[in-house]
Design a protein around this motif. Structure first.
Motif, short mmCIF file in Angstrom:
data_model
loop_
_atom_site.label_atom_id
_atom_site.label_comp_id
_atom_site.label_asym_id
_atom_site.label_seq_id
_atom_site.Cartn_x
_atom_site.Cartn_y
_atom_site.Cartn_z
N ASP A 1 0.84 -1.20 0.00
CA ASP A 1 0.00 0.00 0.00
C ASP A 1 0.87 1.25 0.00
O ASP A 1 1.88 1.30 0.70
N PRO A 2 0.47 2.27 -0.77
CA PRO A 2 1.22 3.53 -0.73
C PRO A 2 0.88 4.34 0.53
O PRO A 2 -0.23 4.28 1.03
N ILE A 3 1.87 5.04 1.02
CA ILE A 3 1.68 5.97 2.13
C ILE A 3 1.69 7.37 1.53
O ILE A 3 2.63 7.74 0.82
N GLU A 4 0.64 8.12 1.79
CA GLU A 4 0.58 9.48 1.27
C GLU A 4 1.29 10.42 2.23
O GLU A 4 1.08 10.35 3.45
N TYR A 5 2.12 11.30 1.66
CA TYR A 5 2.94 12.19 2.48
C TYR A 5 3.03 13.55 1.80
O TYR A 5 3.13 13.65 0.57
N ARG A 6 2.98 14.59 2.61
CA ARG A 6 3.11 15.95 2.07
C ARG A 6 3.74 16.83 3.12
O ARG A 6 3.40 16.76 4.30
N GLU A 7 4.72 17.64 2.70
CA GLU A 7 5.31 18.63 3.60
C GLU A 7 4.60 19.96 3.40
O GLU A 7 4.03 20.22 2.33
N GLY A 8 4.65 20.80 4.40
CA GLY A 8 3.89 22.05 4.38
C GLY A 8 4.27 23.03 3.30
O GLY A 8 3.46 23.84 2.88
N ASN A 9 5.51 22.97 2.81
CA ASN A 9 5.93 23.95 1.81
C ASN A 9 5.78 23.44 0.37
O ASN A 9 6.21 24.10 -0.55
N GLU A 10 5.17 22.30 0.18
CA GLU A 10 5.00 21.73 -1.16
C GLU A 10 3.67 22.17 -1.76
O GLU A 10 2.75 22.57 -1.06
N ILE A 11 3.61 22.06 -3.07
CA ILE A 11 2.35 22.37 -3.74
C ILE A 11 1.28 21.38 -3.26
O ILE A 11 1.62 20.32 -2.73
N PRO A 12 0.01 21.67 -3.43
CA PRO A 12 -1.04 20.82 -2.85
C PRO A 12 -1.19 19.47 -3.58
O PRO A 12 -2.24 19.14 -4.11
N THR A 13 -0.12 18.73 -3.60
CA THR A 13 -0.12 17.38 -4.16
C THR A 13 0.63 16.48 -3.19
O THR A 13 1.66 16.86 -2.66
N VAL A 14 0.12 15.29 -2.98
CA VAL A 14 0.79 14.38 -2.06
C VAL A 14 1.78 13.51 -2.79
O VAL A 14 1.61 13.18 -3.96
N ARG A 15 2.83 13.16 -2.08
CA ARG A 15 3.77 12.15 -2.58
C ARG A 15 3.23 10.80 -2.17
O ARG A 15 2.54 10.68 -1.17
N LYS A 16 3.59 9.78 -2.91
CA LYS A 16 3.20 8.42 -2.55
C LYS A 16 4.47 7.62 -2.34
O LYS A 16 5.27 7.45 -3.25
#
Length: 148
Positions: A38-53
């Motif tokens: 399963d992918p884990i969705e991750y996003r840092e506060g300074n990134e564009i509104p897209t999550v990394r997987k």
């Protein structure tokens, strides 16, 4: 492969099972499990509104075996009894399933490590029928690899 030479797929009806290097035959079914992650969705506060997987934990389904009950199949039931008795040092085994071609040559092999039976299913019996009495065993493991 030469032009015009056929490369037919293998049939799923000829296979063997090895448990710690001891080959056993006579199974009517062996269900090779899937593997998934399963992918884990991750996003840092300074990134564009897209999550990394990011890849999560690897999961392996259980191996399932079915066979017609005979006197010699008691070893598989006894393997399950070791688990029920809590004898952890004795019940983990390495397993391989080998797919064979029409001539009986080994063609594909899946290996499972640290396997142990999670479920035993005794046959359903009926005086009205003439079907073969089928036992089943579900086996958990900690890794699967197709080696050929």
């Amino acid at each position: 492969m030469a032009v015009g030479e056929r490369n037919d797929p293998y049939r799923n009806c000829r296979f063997l099972l090895e448990i710690d290097g001891i080959t056993q035959a006579g199974f009517s079914e062996a269900t090779i499990p899937d593997t998934s992650q399963d992918p884990i969705e991750y996003r840092e506060g300074n990134e564009i509104p897209t999550v990394r997987k990011i890849p999560g934990l690897i999961k392996y389904g259980n191996l399932s075996l079915k066979w017609g009950i005979t006197d010699s199949a008691i070893e598989l039931y006894n393997w399950r009894k070791l688990v029920e008795q809590g004898k952890a040092s004795e019940y983990r085994r390495n397993i391989a399933i080998i797919l064979m071609d029409e001539e009986g040559n080994s063609k594909s092999r899946w290996e499972f490590r640290e396997a142990w039976p999670t479920k035993y299913d005794a046959p359903d019996l009926s005086a009205k029928g003439s079907d073969i009495a089928i036992e089943a065993l579900d086996i958990a493991h900690e890794g699967m690899e197709r080696v050929s």
